[in-house]
Design a protein around this motif. Structure first.
Motif, short mmCIF file in Angstrom:
data_model
loop_
_atom_site.label_atom_id
_atom_site.label_comp_id
_atom_site.label_asym_id
_atom_site.label_seq_id
_atom_site.Cartn_x
_atom_site.Cartn_y
_atom_site.Cartn_z
N ASN A 1 0.57 -1.35 0.10
CA ASN A 1 -0.07 -0.04 0.06
C ASN A 1 0.57 1.39 -0.17
O ASN A 1 0.14 2.54 0.04
CB ASN A 1 -0.77 -0.20 1.18
N ALA A 2 1.94 1.33 -0.47
CA ALA A 2 3.22 2.19 0.12
C ALA A 2 4.19 2.30 -1.29
O ALA A 2 5.01 2.28 -1.42
CB ALA A 2 3.92 2.12 0.95
N PRO A 3 3.60 2.84 -2.69
CA PRO A 3 4.39 2.42 -3.92
C PRO A 3 5.64 3.61 -3.82
O PRO A 3 5.88 3.65 -4.61
CB PRO A 3 2.88 2.94 -4.80
N LYS A 4 5.28 5.08 -3.08
CA LYS A 4 6.17 5.86 -2.98
C LYS A 4 7.11 5.75 -2.78
O LYS A 4 8.17 6.47 -2.11
CB LYS A 4 5.59 6.97 -2.66
N HIS A 5 7.46 4.53 -1.93
CA HIS A 5 8.08 4.43 -0.58
C HIS A 5 9.10 3.14 -1.24
O HIS A 5 9.31 2.34 -1.53
CB HIS A 5 7.77 3.71 1.00
N ARG A 6 10.31 2.86 -0.24
CA ARG A 6 11.59 1.92 -0.91
C ARG A 6 11.56 1.36 0.78
O ARG A 6 11.97 2.34 2.02
CB ARG A 6 12.65 2.52 -1.24
N PHE A 7 11.76 -0.04 0.47
CA PHE A 7 11.80 -0.45 1.65
C PHE A 7 13.21 -1.32 1.81
O PHE A 7 14.09 -1.93 1.30
CB PHE A 7 10.52 -2.09 2.01
N VAL A 8 13.69 -1.27 2.48
CA VAL A 8 15.49 -2.28 3.27
C VAL A 8 14.63 -2.99 4.49
O VAL A 8 14.87 -2.82 5.36
CB VAL A 8 16.18 -1.26 3.61
N PHE A 9 15.31 -3.91 4.76
CA PHE A 9 15.10 -5.43 5.47
C PHE A 9 16.05 -5.64 5.75
O PHE A 9 17.11 -6.33 4.55
CB PHE A 9 14.02 -5.99 5.84
N ALA A 10 17.12 -5.49 6.82
CA ALA A 10 18.34 -5.92 7.57
C ALA A 10 18.39 -7.68 8.52
O ALA A 10 17.53 -6.66 8.89
CB ALA A 10 19.37 -5.32 7.21
N ASP A 11 18.40 -8.26 8.23
CA ASP A 11 17.84 -9.55 9.20
C ASP A 11 19.71 -9.90 9.40
O ASP A 11 20.29 -10.50 9.40
CB ASP A 11 16.97 -9.87 8.85
N ASN B 1 3.69 4.04 11.49
CA ASN B 1 3.75 5.49 11.21
C ASN B 1 4.97 5.78 10.40
O ASN B 1 5.29 6.24 9.78
CB ASN B 1 4.64 5.61 12.25
N ALA B 2 6.19 5.11 9.67
CA ALA B 2 7.08 5.63 9.38
C ALA B 2 7.03 5.79 7.93
O ALA B 2 7.15 6.91 7.51
CB ALA B 2 8.61 4.18 9.11
N ILE B 3 6.39 5.24 7.20
CA ILE B 3 5.31 5.12 6.18
C ILE B 3 4.48 6.49 6.11
O ILE B 3 5.28 7.38 5.27
CB ILE B 3 4.74 4.56 5.64
N LYS B 4 3.60 6.65 6.97
CA LYS B 4 2.83 7.67 7.02
C LYS B 4 2.67 9.31 7.55
O LYS B 4 3.21 10.44 6.43
CB LYS B 4 1.74 7.58 8.53
N TYR B 5 4.59 9.60 8.17
CA TYR B 5 5.39 10.28 8.56
C TYR B 5 6.18 10.76 7.37
O TYR B 5 7.35 11.56 7.40
CB TYR B 5 5.52 10.91 9.65
#
Ligand code: ADP
Length: 269
Positions: free
Chosen positions: A125-135, A159-163
């Protein structure tokens, strides 16, 4: 605050006098004060959107309005009613958590997997965002209630997306920090003014700056996060630079992370 009262003092049936009792009720008084303050905040929070629903409904009922104007008012009513629903839901949720009556099902939970799942949900639901996942958690598990931690992650990642309304990168990192498992959620969005940081986890607290006035919310999300983390024996921390971004770190006890107690020395003698 002191409560003073007298108790009659008897020996057998003979009245000897009276005993003056002084009881310190500062604590009770404070908790009553907090309760009524909370009730008045809640009523205020509910009254504002309700007044708006009522006002616009009355305009629609009693005025002949152009169709575009009608549509606009109906949209406002819908928006305010949605806000009311979110408010009531969050509020009841917080009440349930605070009452301590909610059962927690603590088990070893692979929190990194949980975080990856939540991230994926938001990603759609957040097409404008890029997501990075580091485990880097090396498969560590936390002692946690998976559903509650999912709720916490939904909130913080949401919140990270919303703000960061202009889009940007949301980075979720999982790592071991001593005997705790840490999940850091970082964004490069609006950030939080320094003076707001100490109040951020308080009930109904929202940063009311022009940069985020259009962003909806109840101000209860982070209060819920804090409560849930504390019940886990964990914590939540925030670092932020206004205008640059924020990072929220969730800390949970690692399952089996408690060090085994050293055997006690044999009793002397
Ligand atoms: P809300 O329902 O207002 O989002 P929260 O309790 O979740 O309530 O957050 C409280 C306030 O903290 C928000 O109003 C927002 O201004 C600020 N905030 C929370 N997360 C972030 C973030 N990632 N970046 C910037 N500000 C944030």
């Amino acid at each position: 605050f002191v409560h003073l009262y007298s108790e009659p003092l008897y020996r057998g049936s003979e009245r000897l006098g009276a005993l003056l009792v002084q009881r310190d009720i500062t604590k009770e008084h404070e908790s009553d004060r907090l309760k009524s303050e909370f009730v008045s905040t809640v009523s205020h929070e509910l009254r504002t959107p309700l007044a708006s629903v009522l006002g616009f409904a009355e305009l629609l009922l009693h005025k002949s309005l152009a169709p575009e104007r009608q549509k606009k008012y109906i949209q406002t009513i819908h928006q305010e009613a949605t806000r009311l629903t979110a408010l009531v839901n969050d509020f009841l949720d917080l009440q349930r958590i605070e009452s301590g009556k909610q059962a927690y099902d603590f088990r070893p939970v692979p929190v990194a997997e949980l975080a990856a799942g939540v991230l994926e949900l938001h990603q759609a639901n957040a097409p404008k965002h890029r997501f990075v996942f580091a485990d880097r958690s090396e498969g560590a598990k936390a002692r946690a209630d998976a559903d509650k931690i999912r709720q916490v992650l939904m909130n913080v990642i949401g919140n990270a997306i919303k703000y960061s309304p202009g889009g940007g990168t949301v980075t979720v990192s999982c790592y071991r920090d001593g005997d705790r498992l840490a999940v850091e959620v970082a964004d490069d969005g609006l950030g939080i003014p320094r003076e707001a940081l100490p109040k951020l986890f308080g009930k109904f607290y929202r940063v009311d700056n022009t940069d985020r006035r259009e962003i909806g919310g109840t101000g209860l999300g982070l209060a819920i996060v804090k409560e849930i983390m504390q019940i886990h024996g964990g914590d939540v921390r925030v670092e932020s630079e206004y205008g640059k971004g924020s990072a929220f770190t969730l800390l949970l006890p690692i399952d089996g992370g408690e060090r085994p107690r050293a055997p006690s020395p044999p009793e002397a003698g």
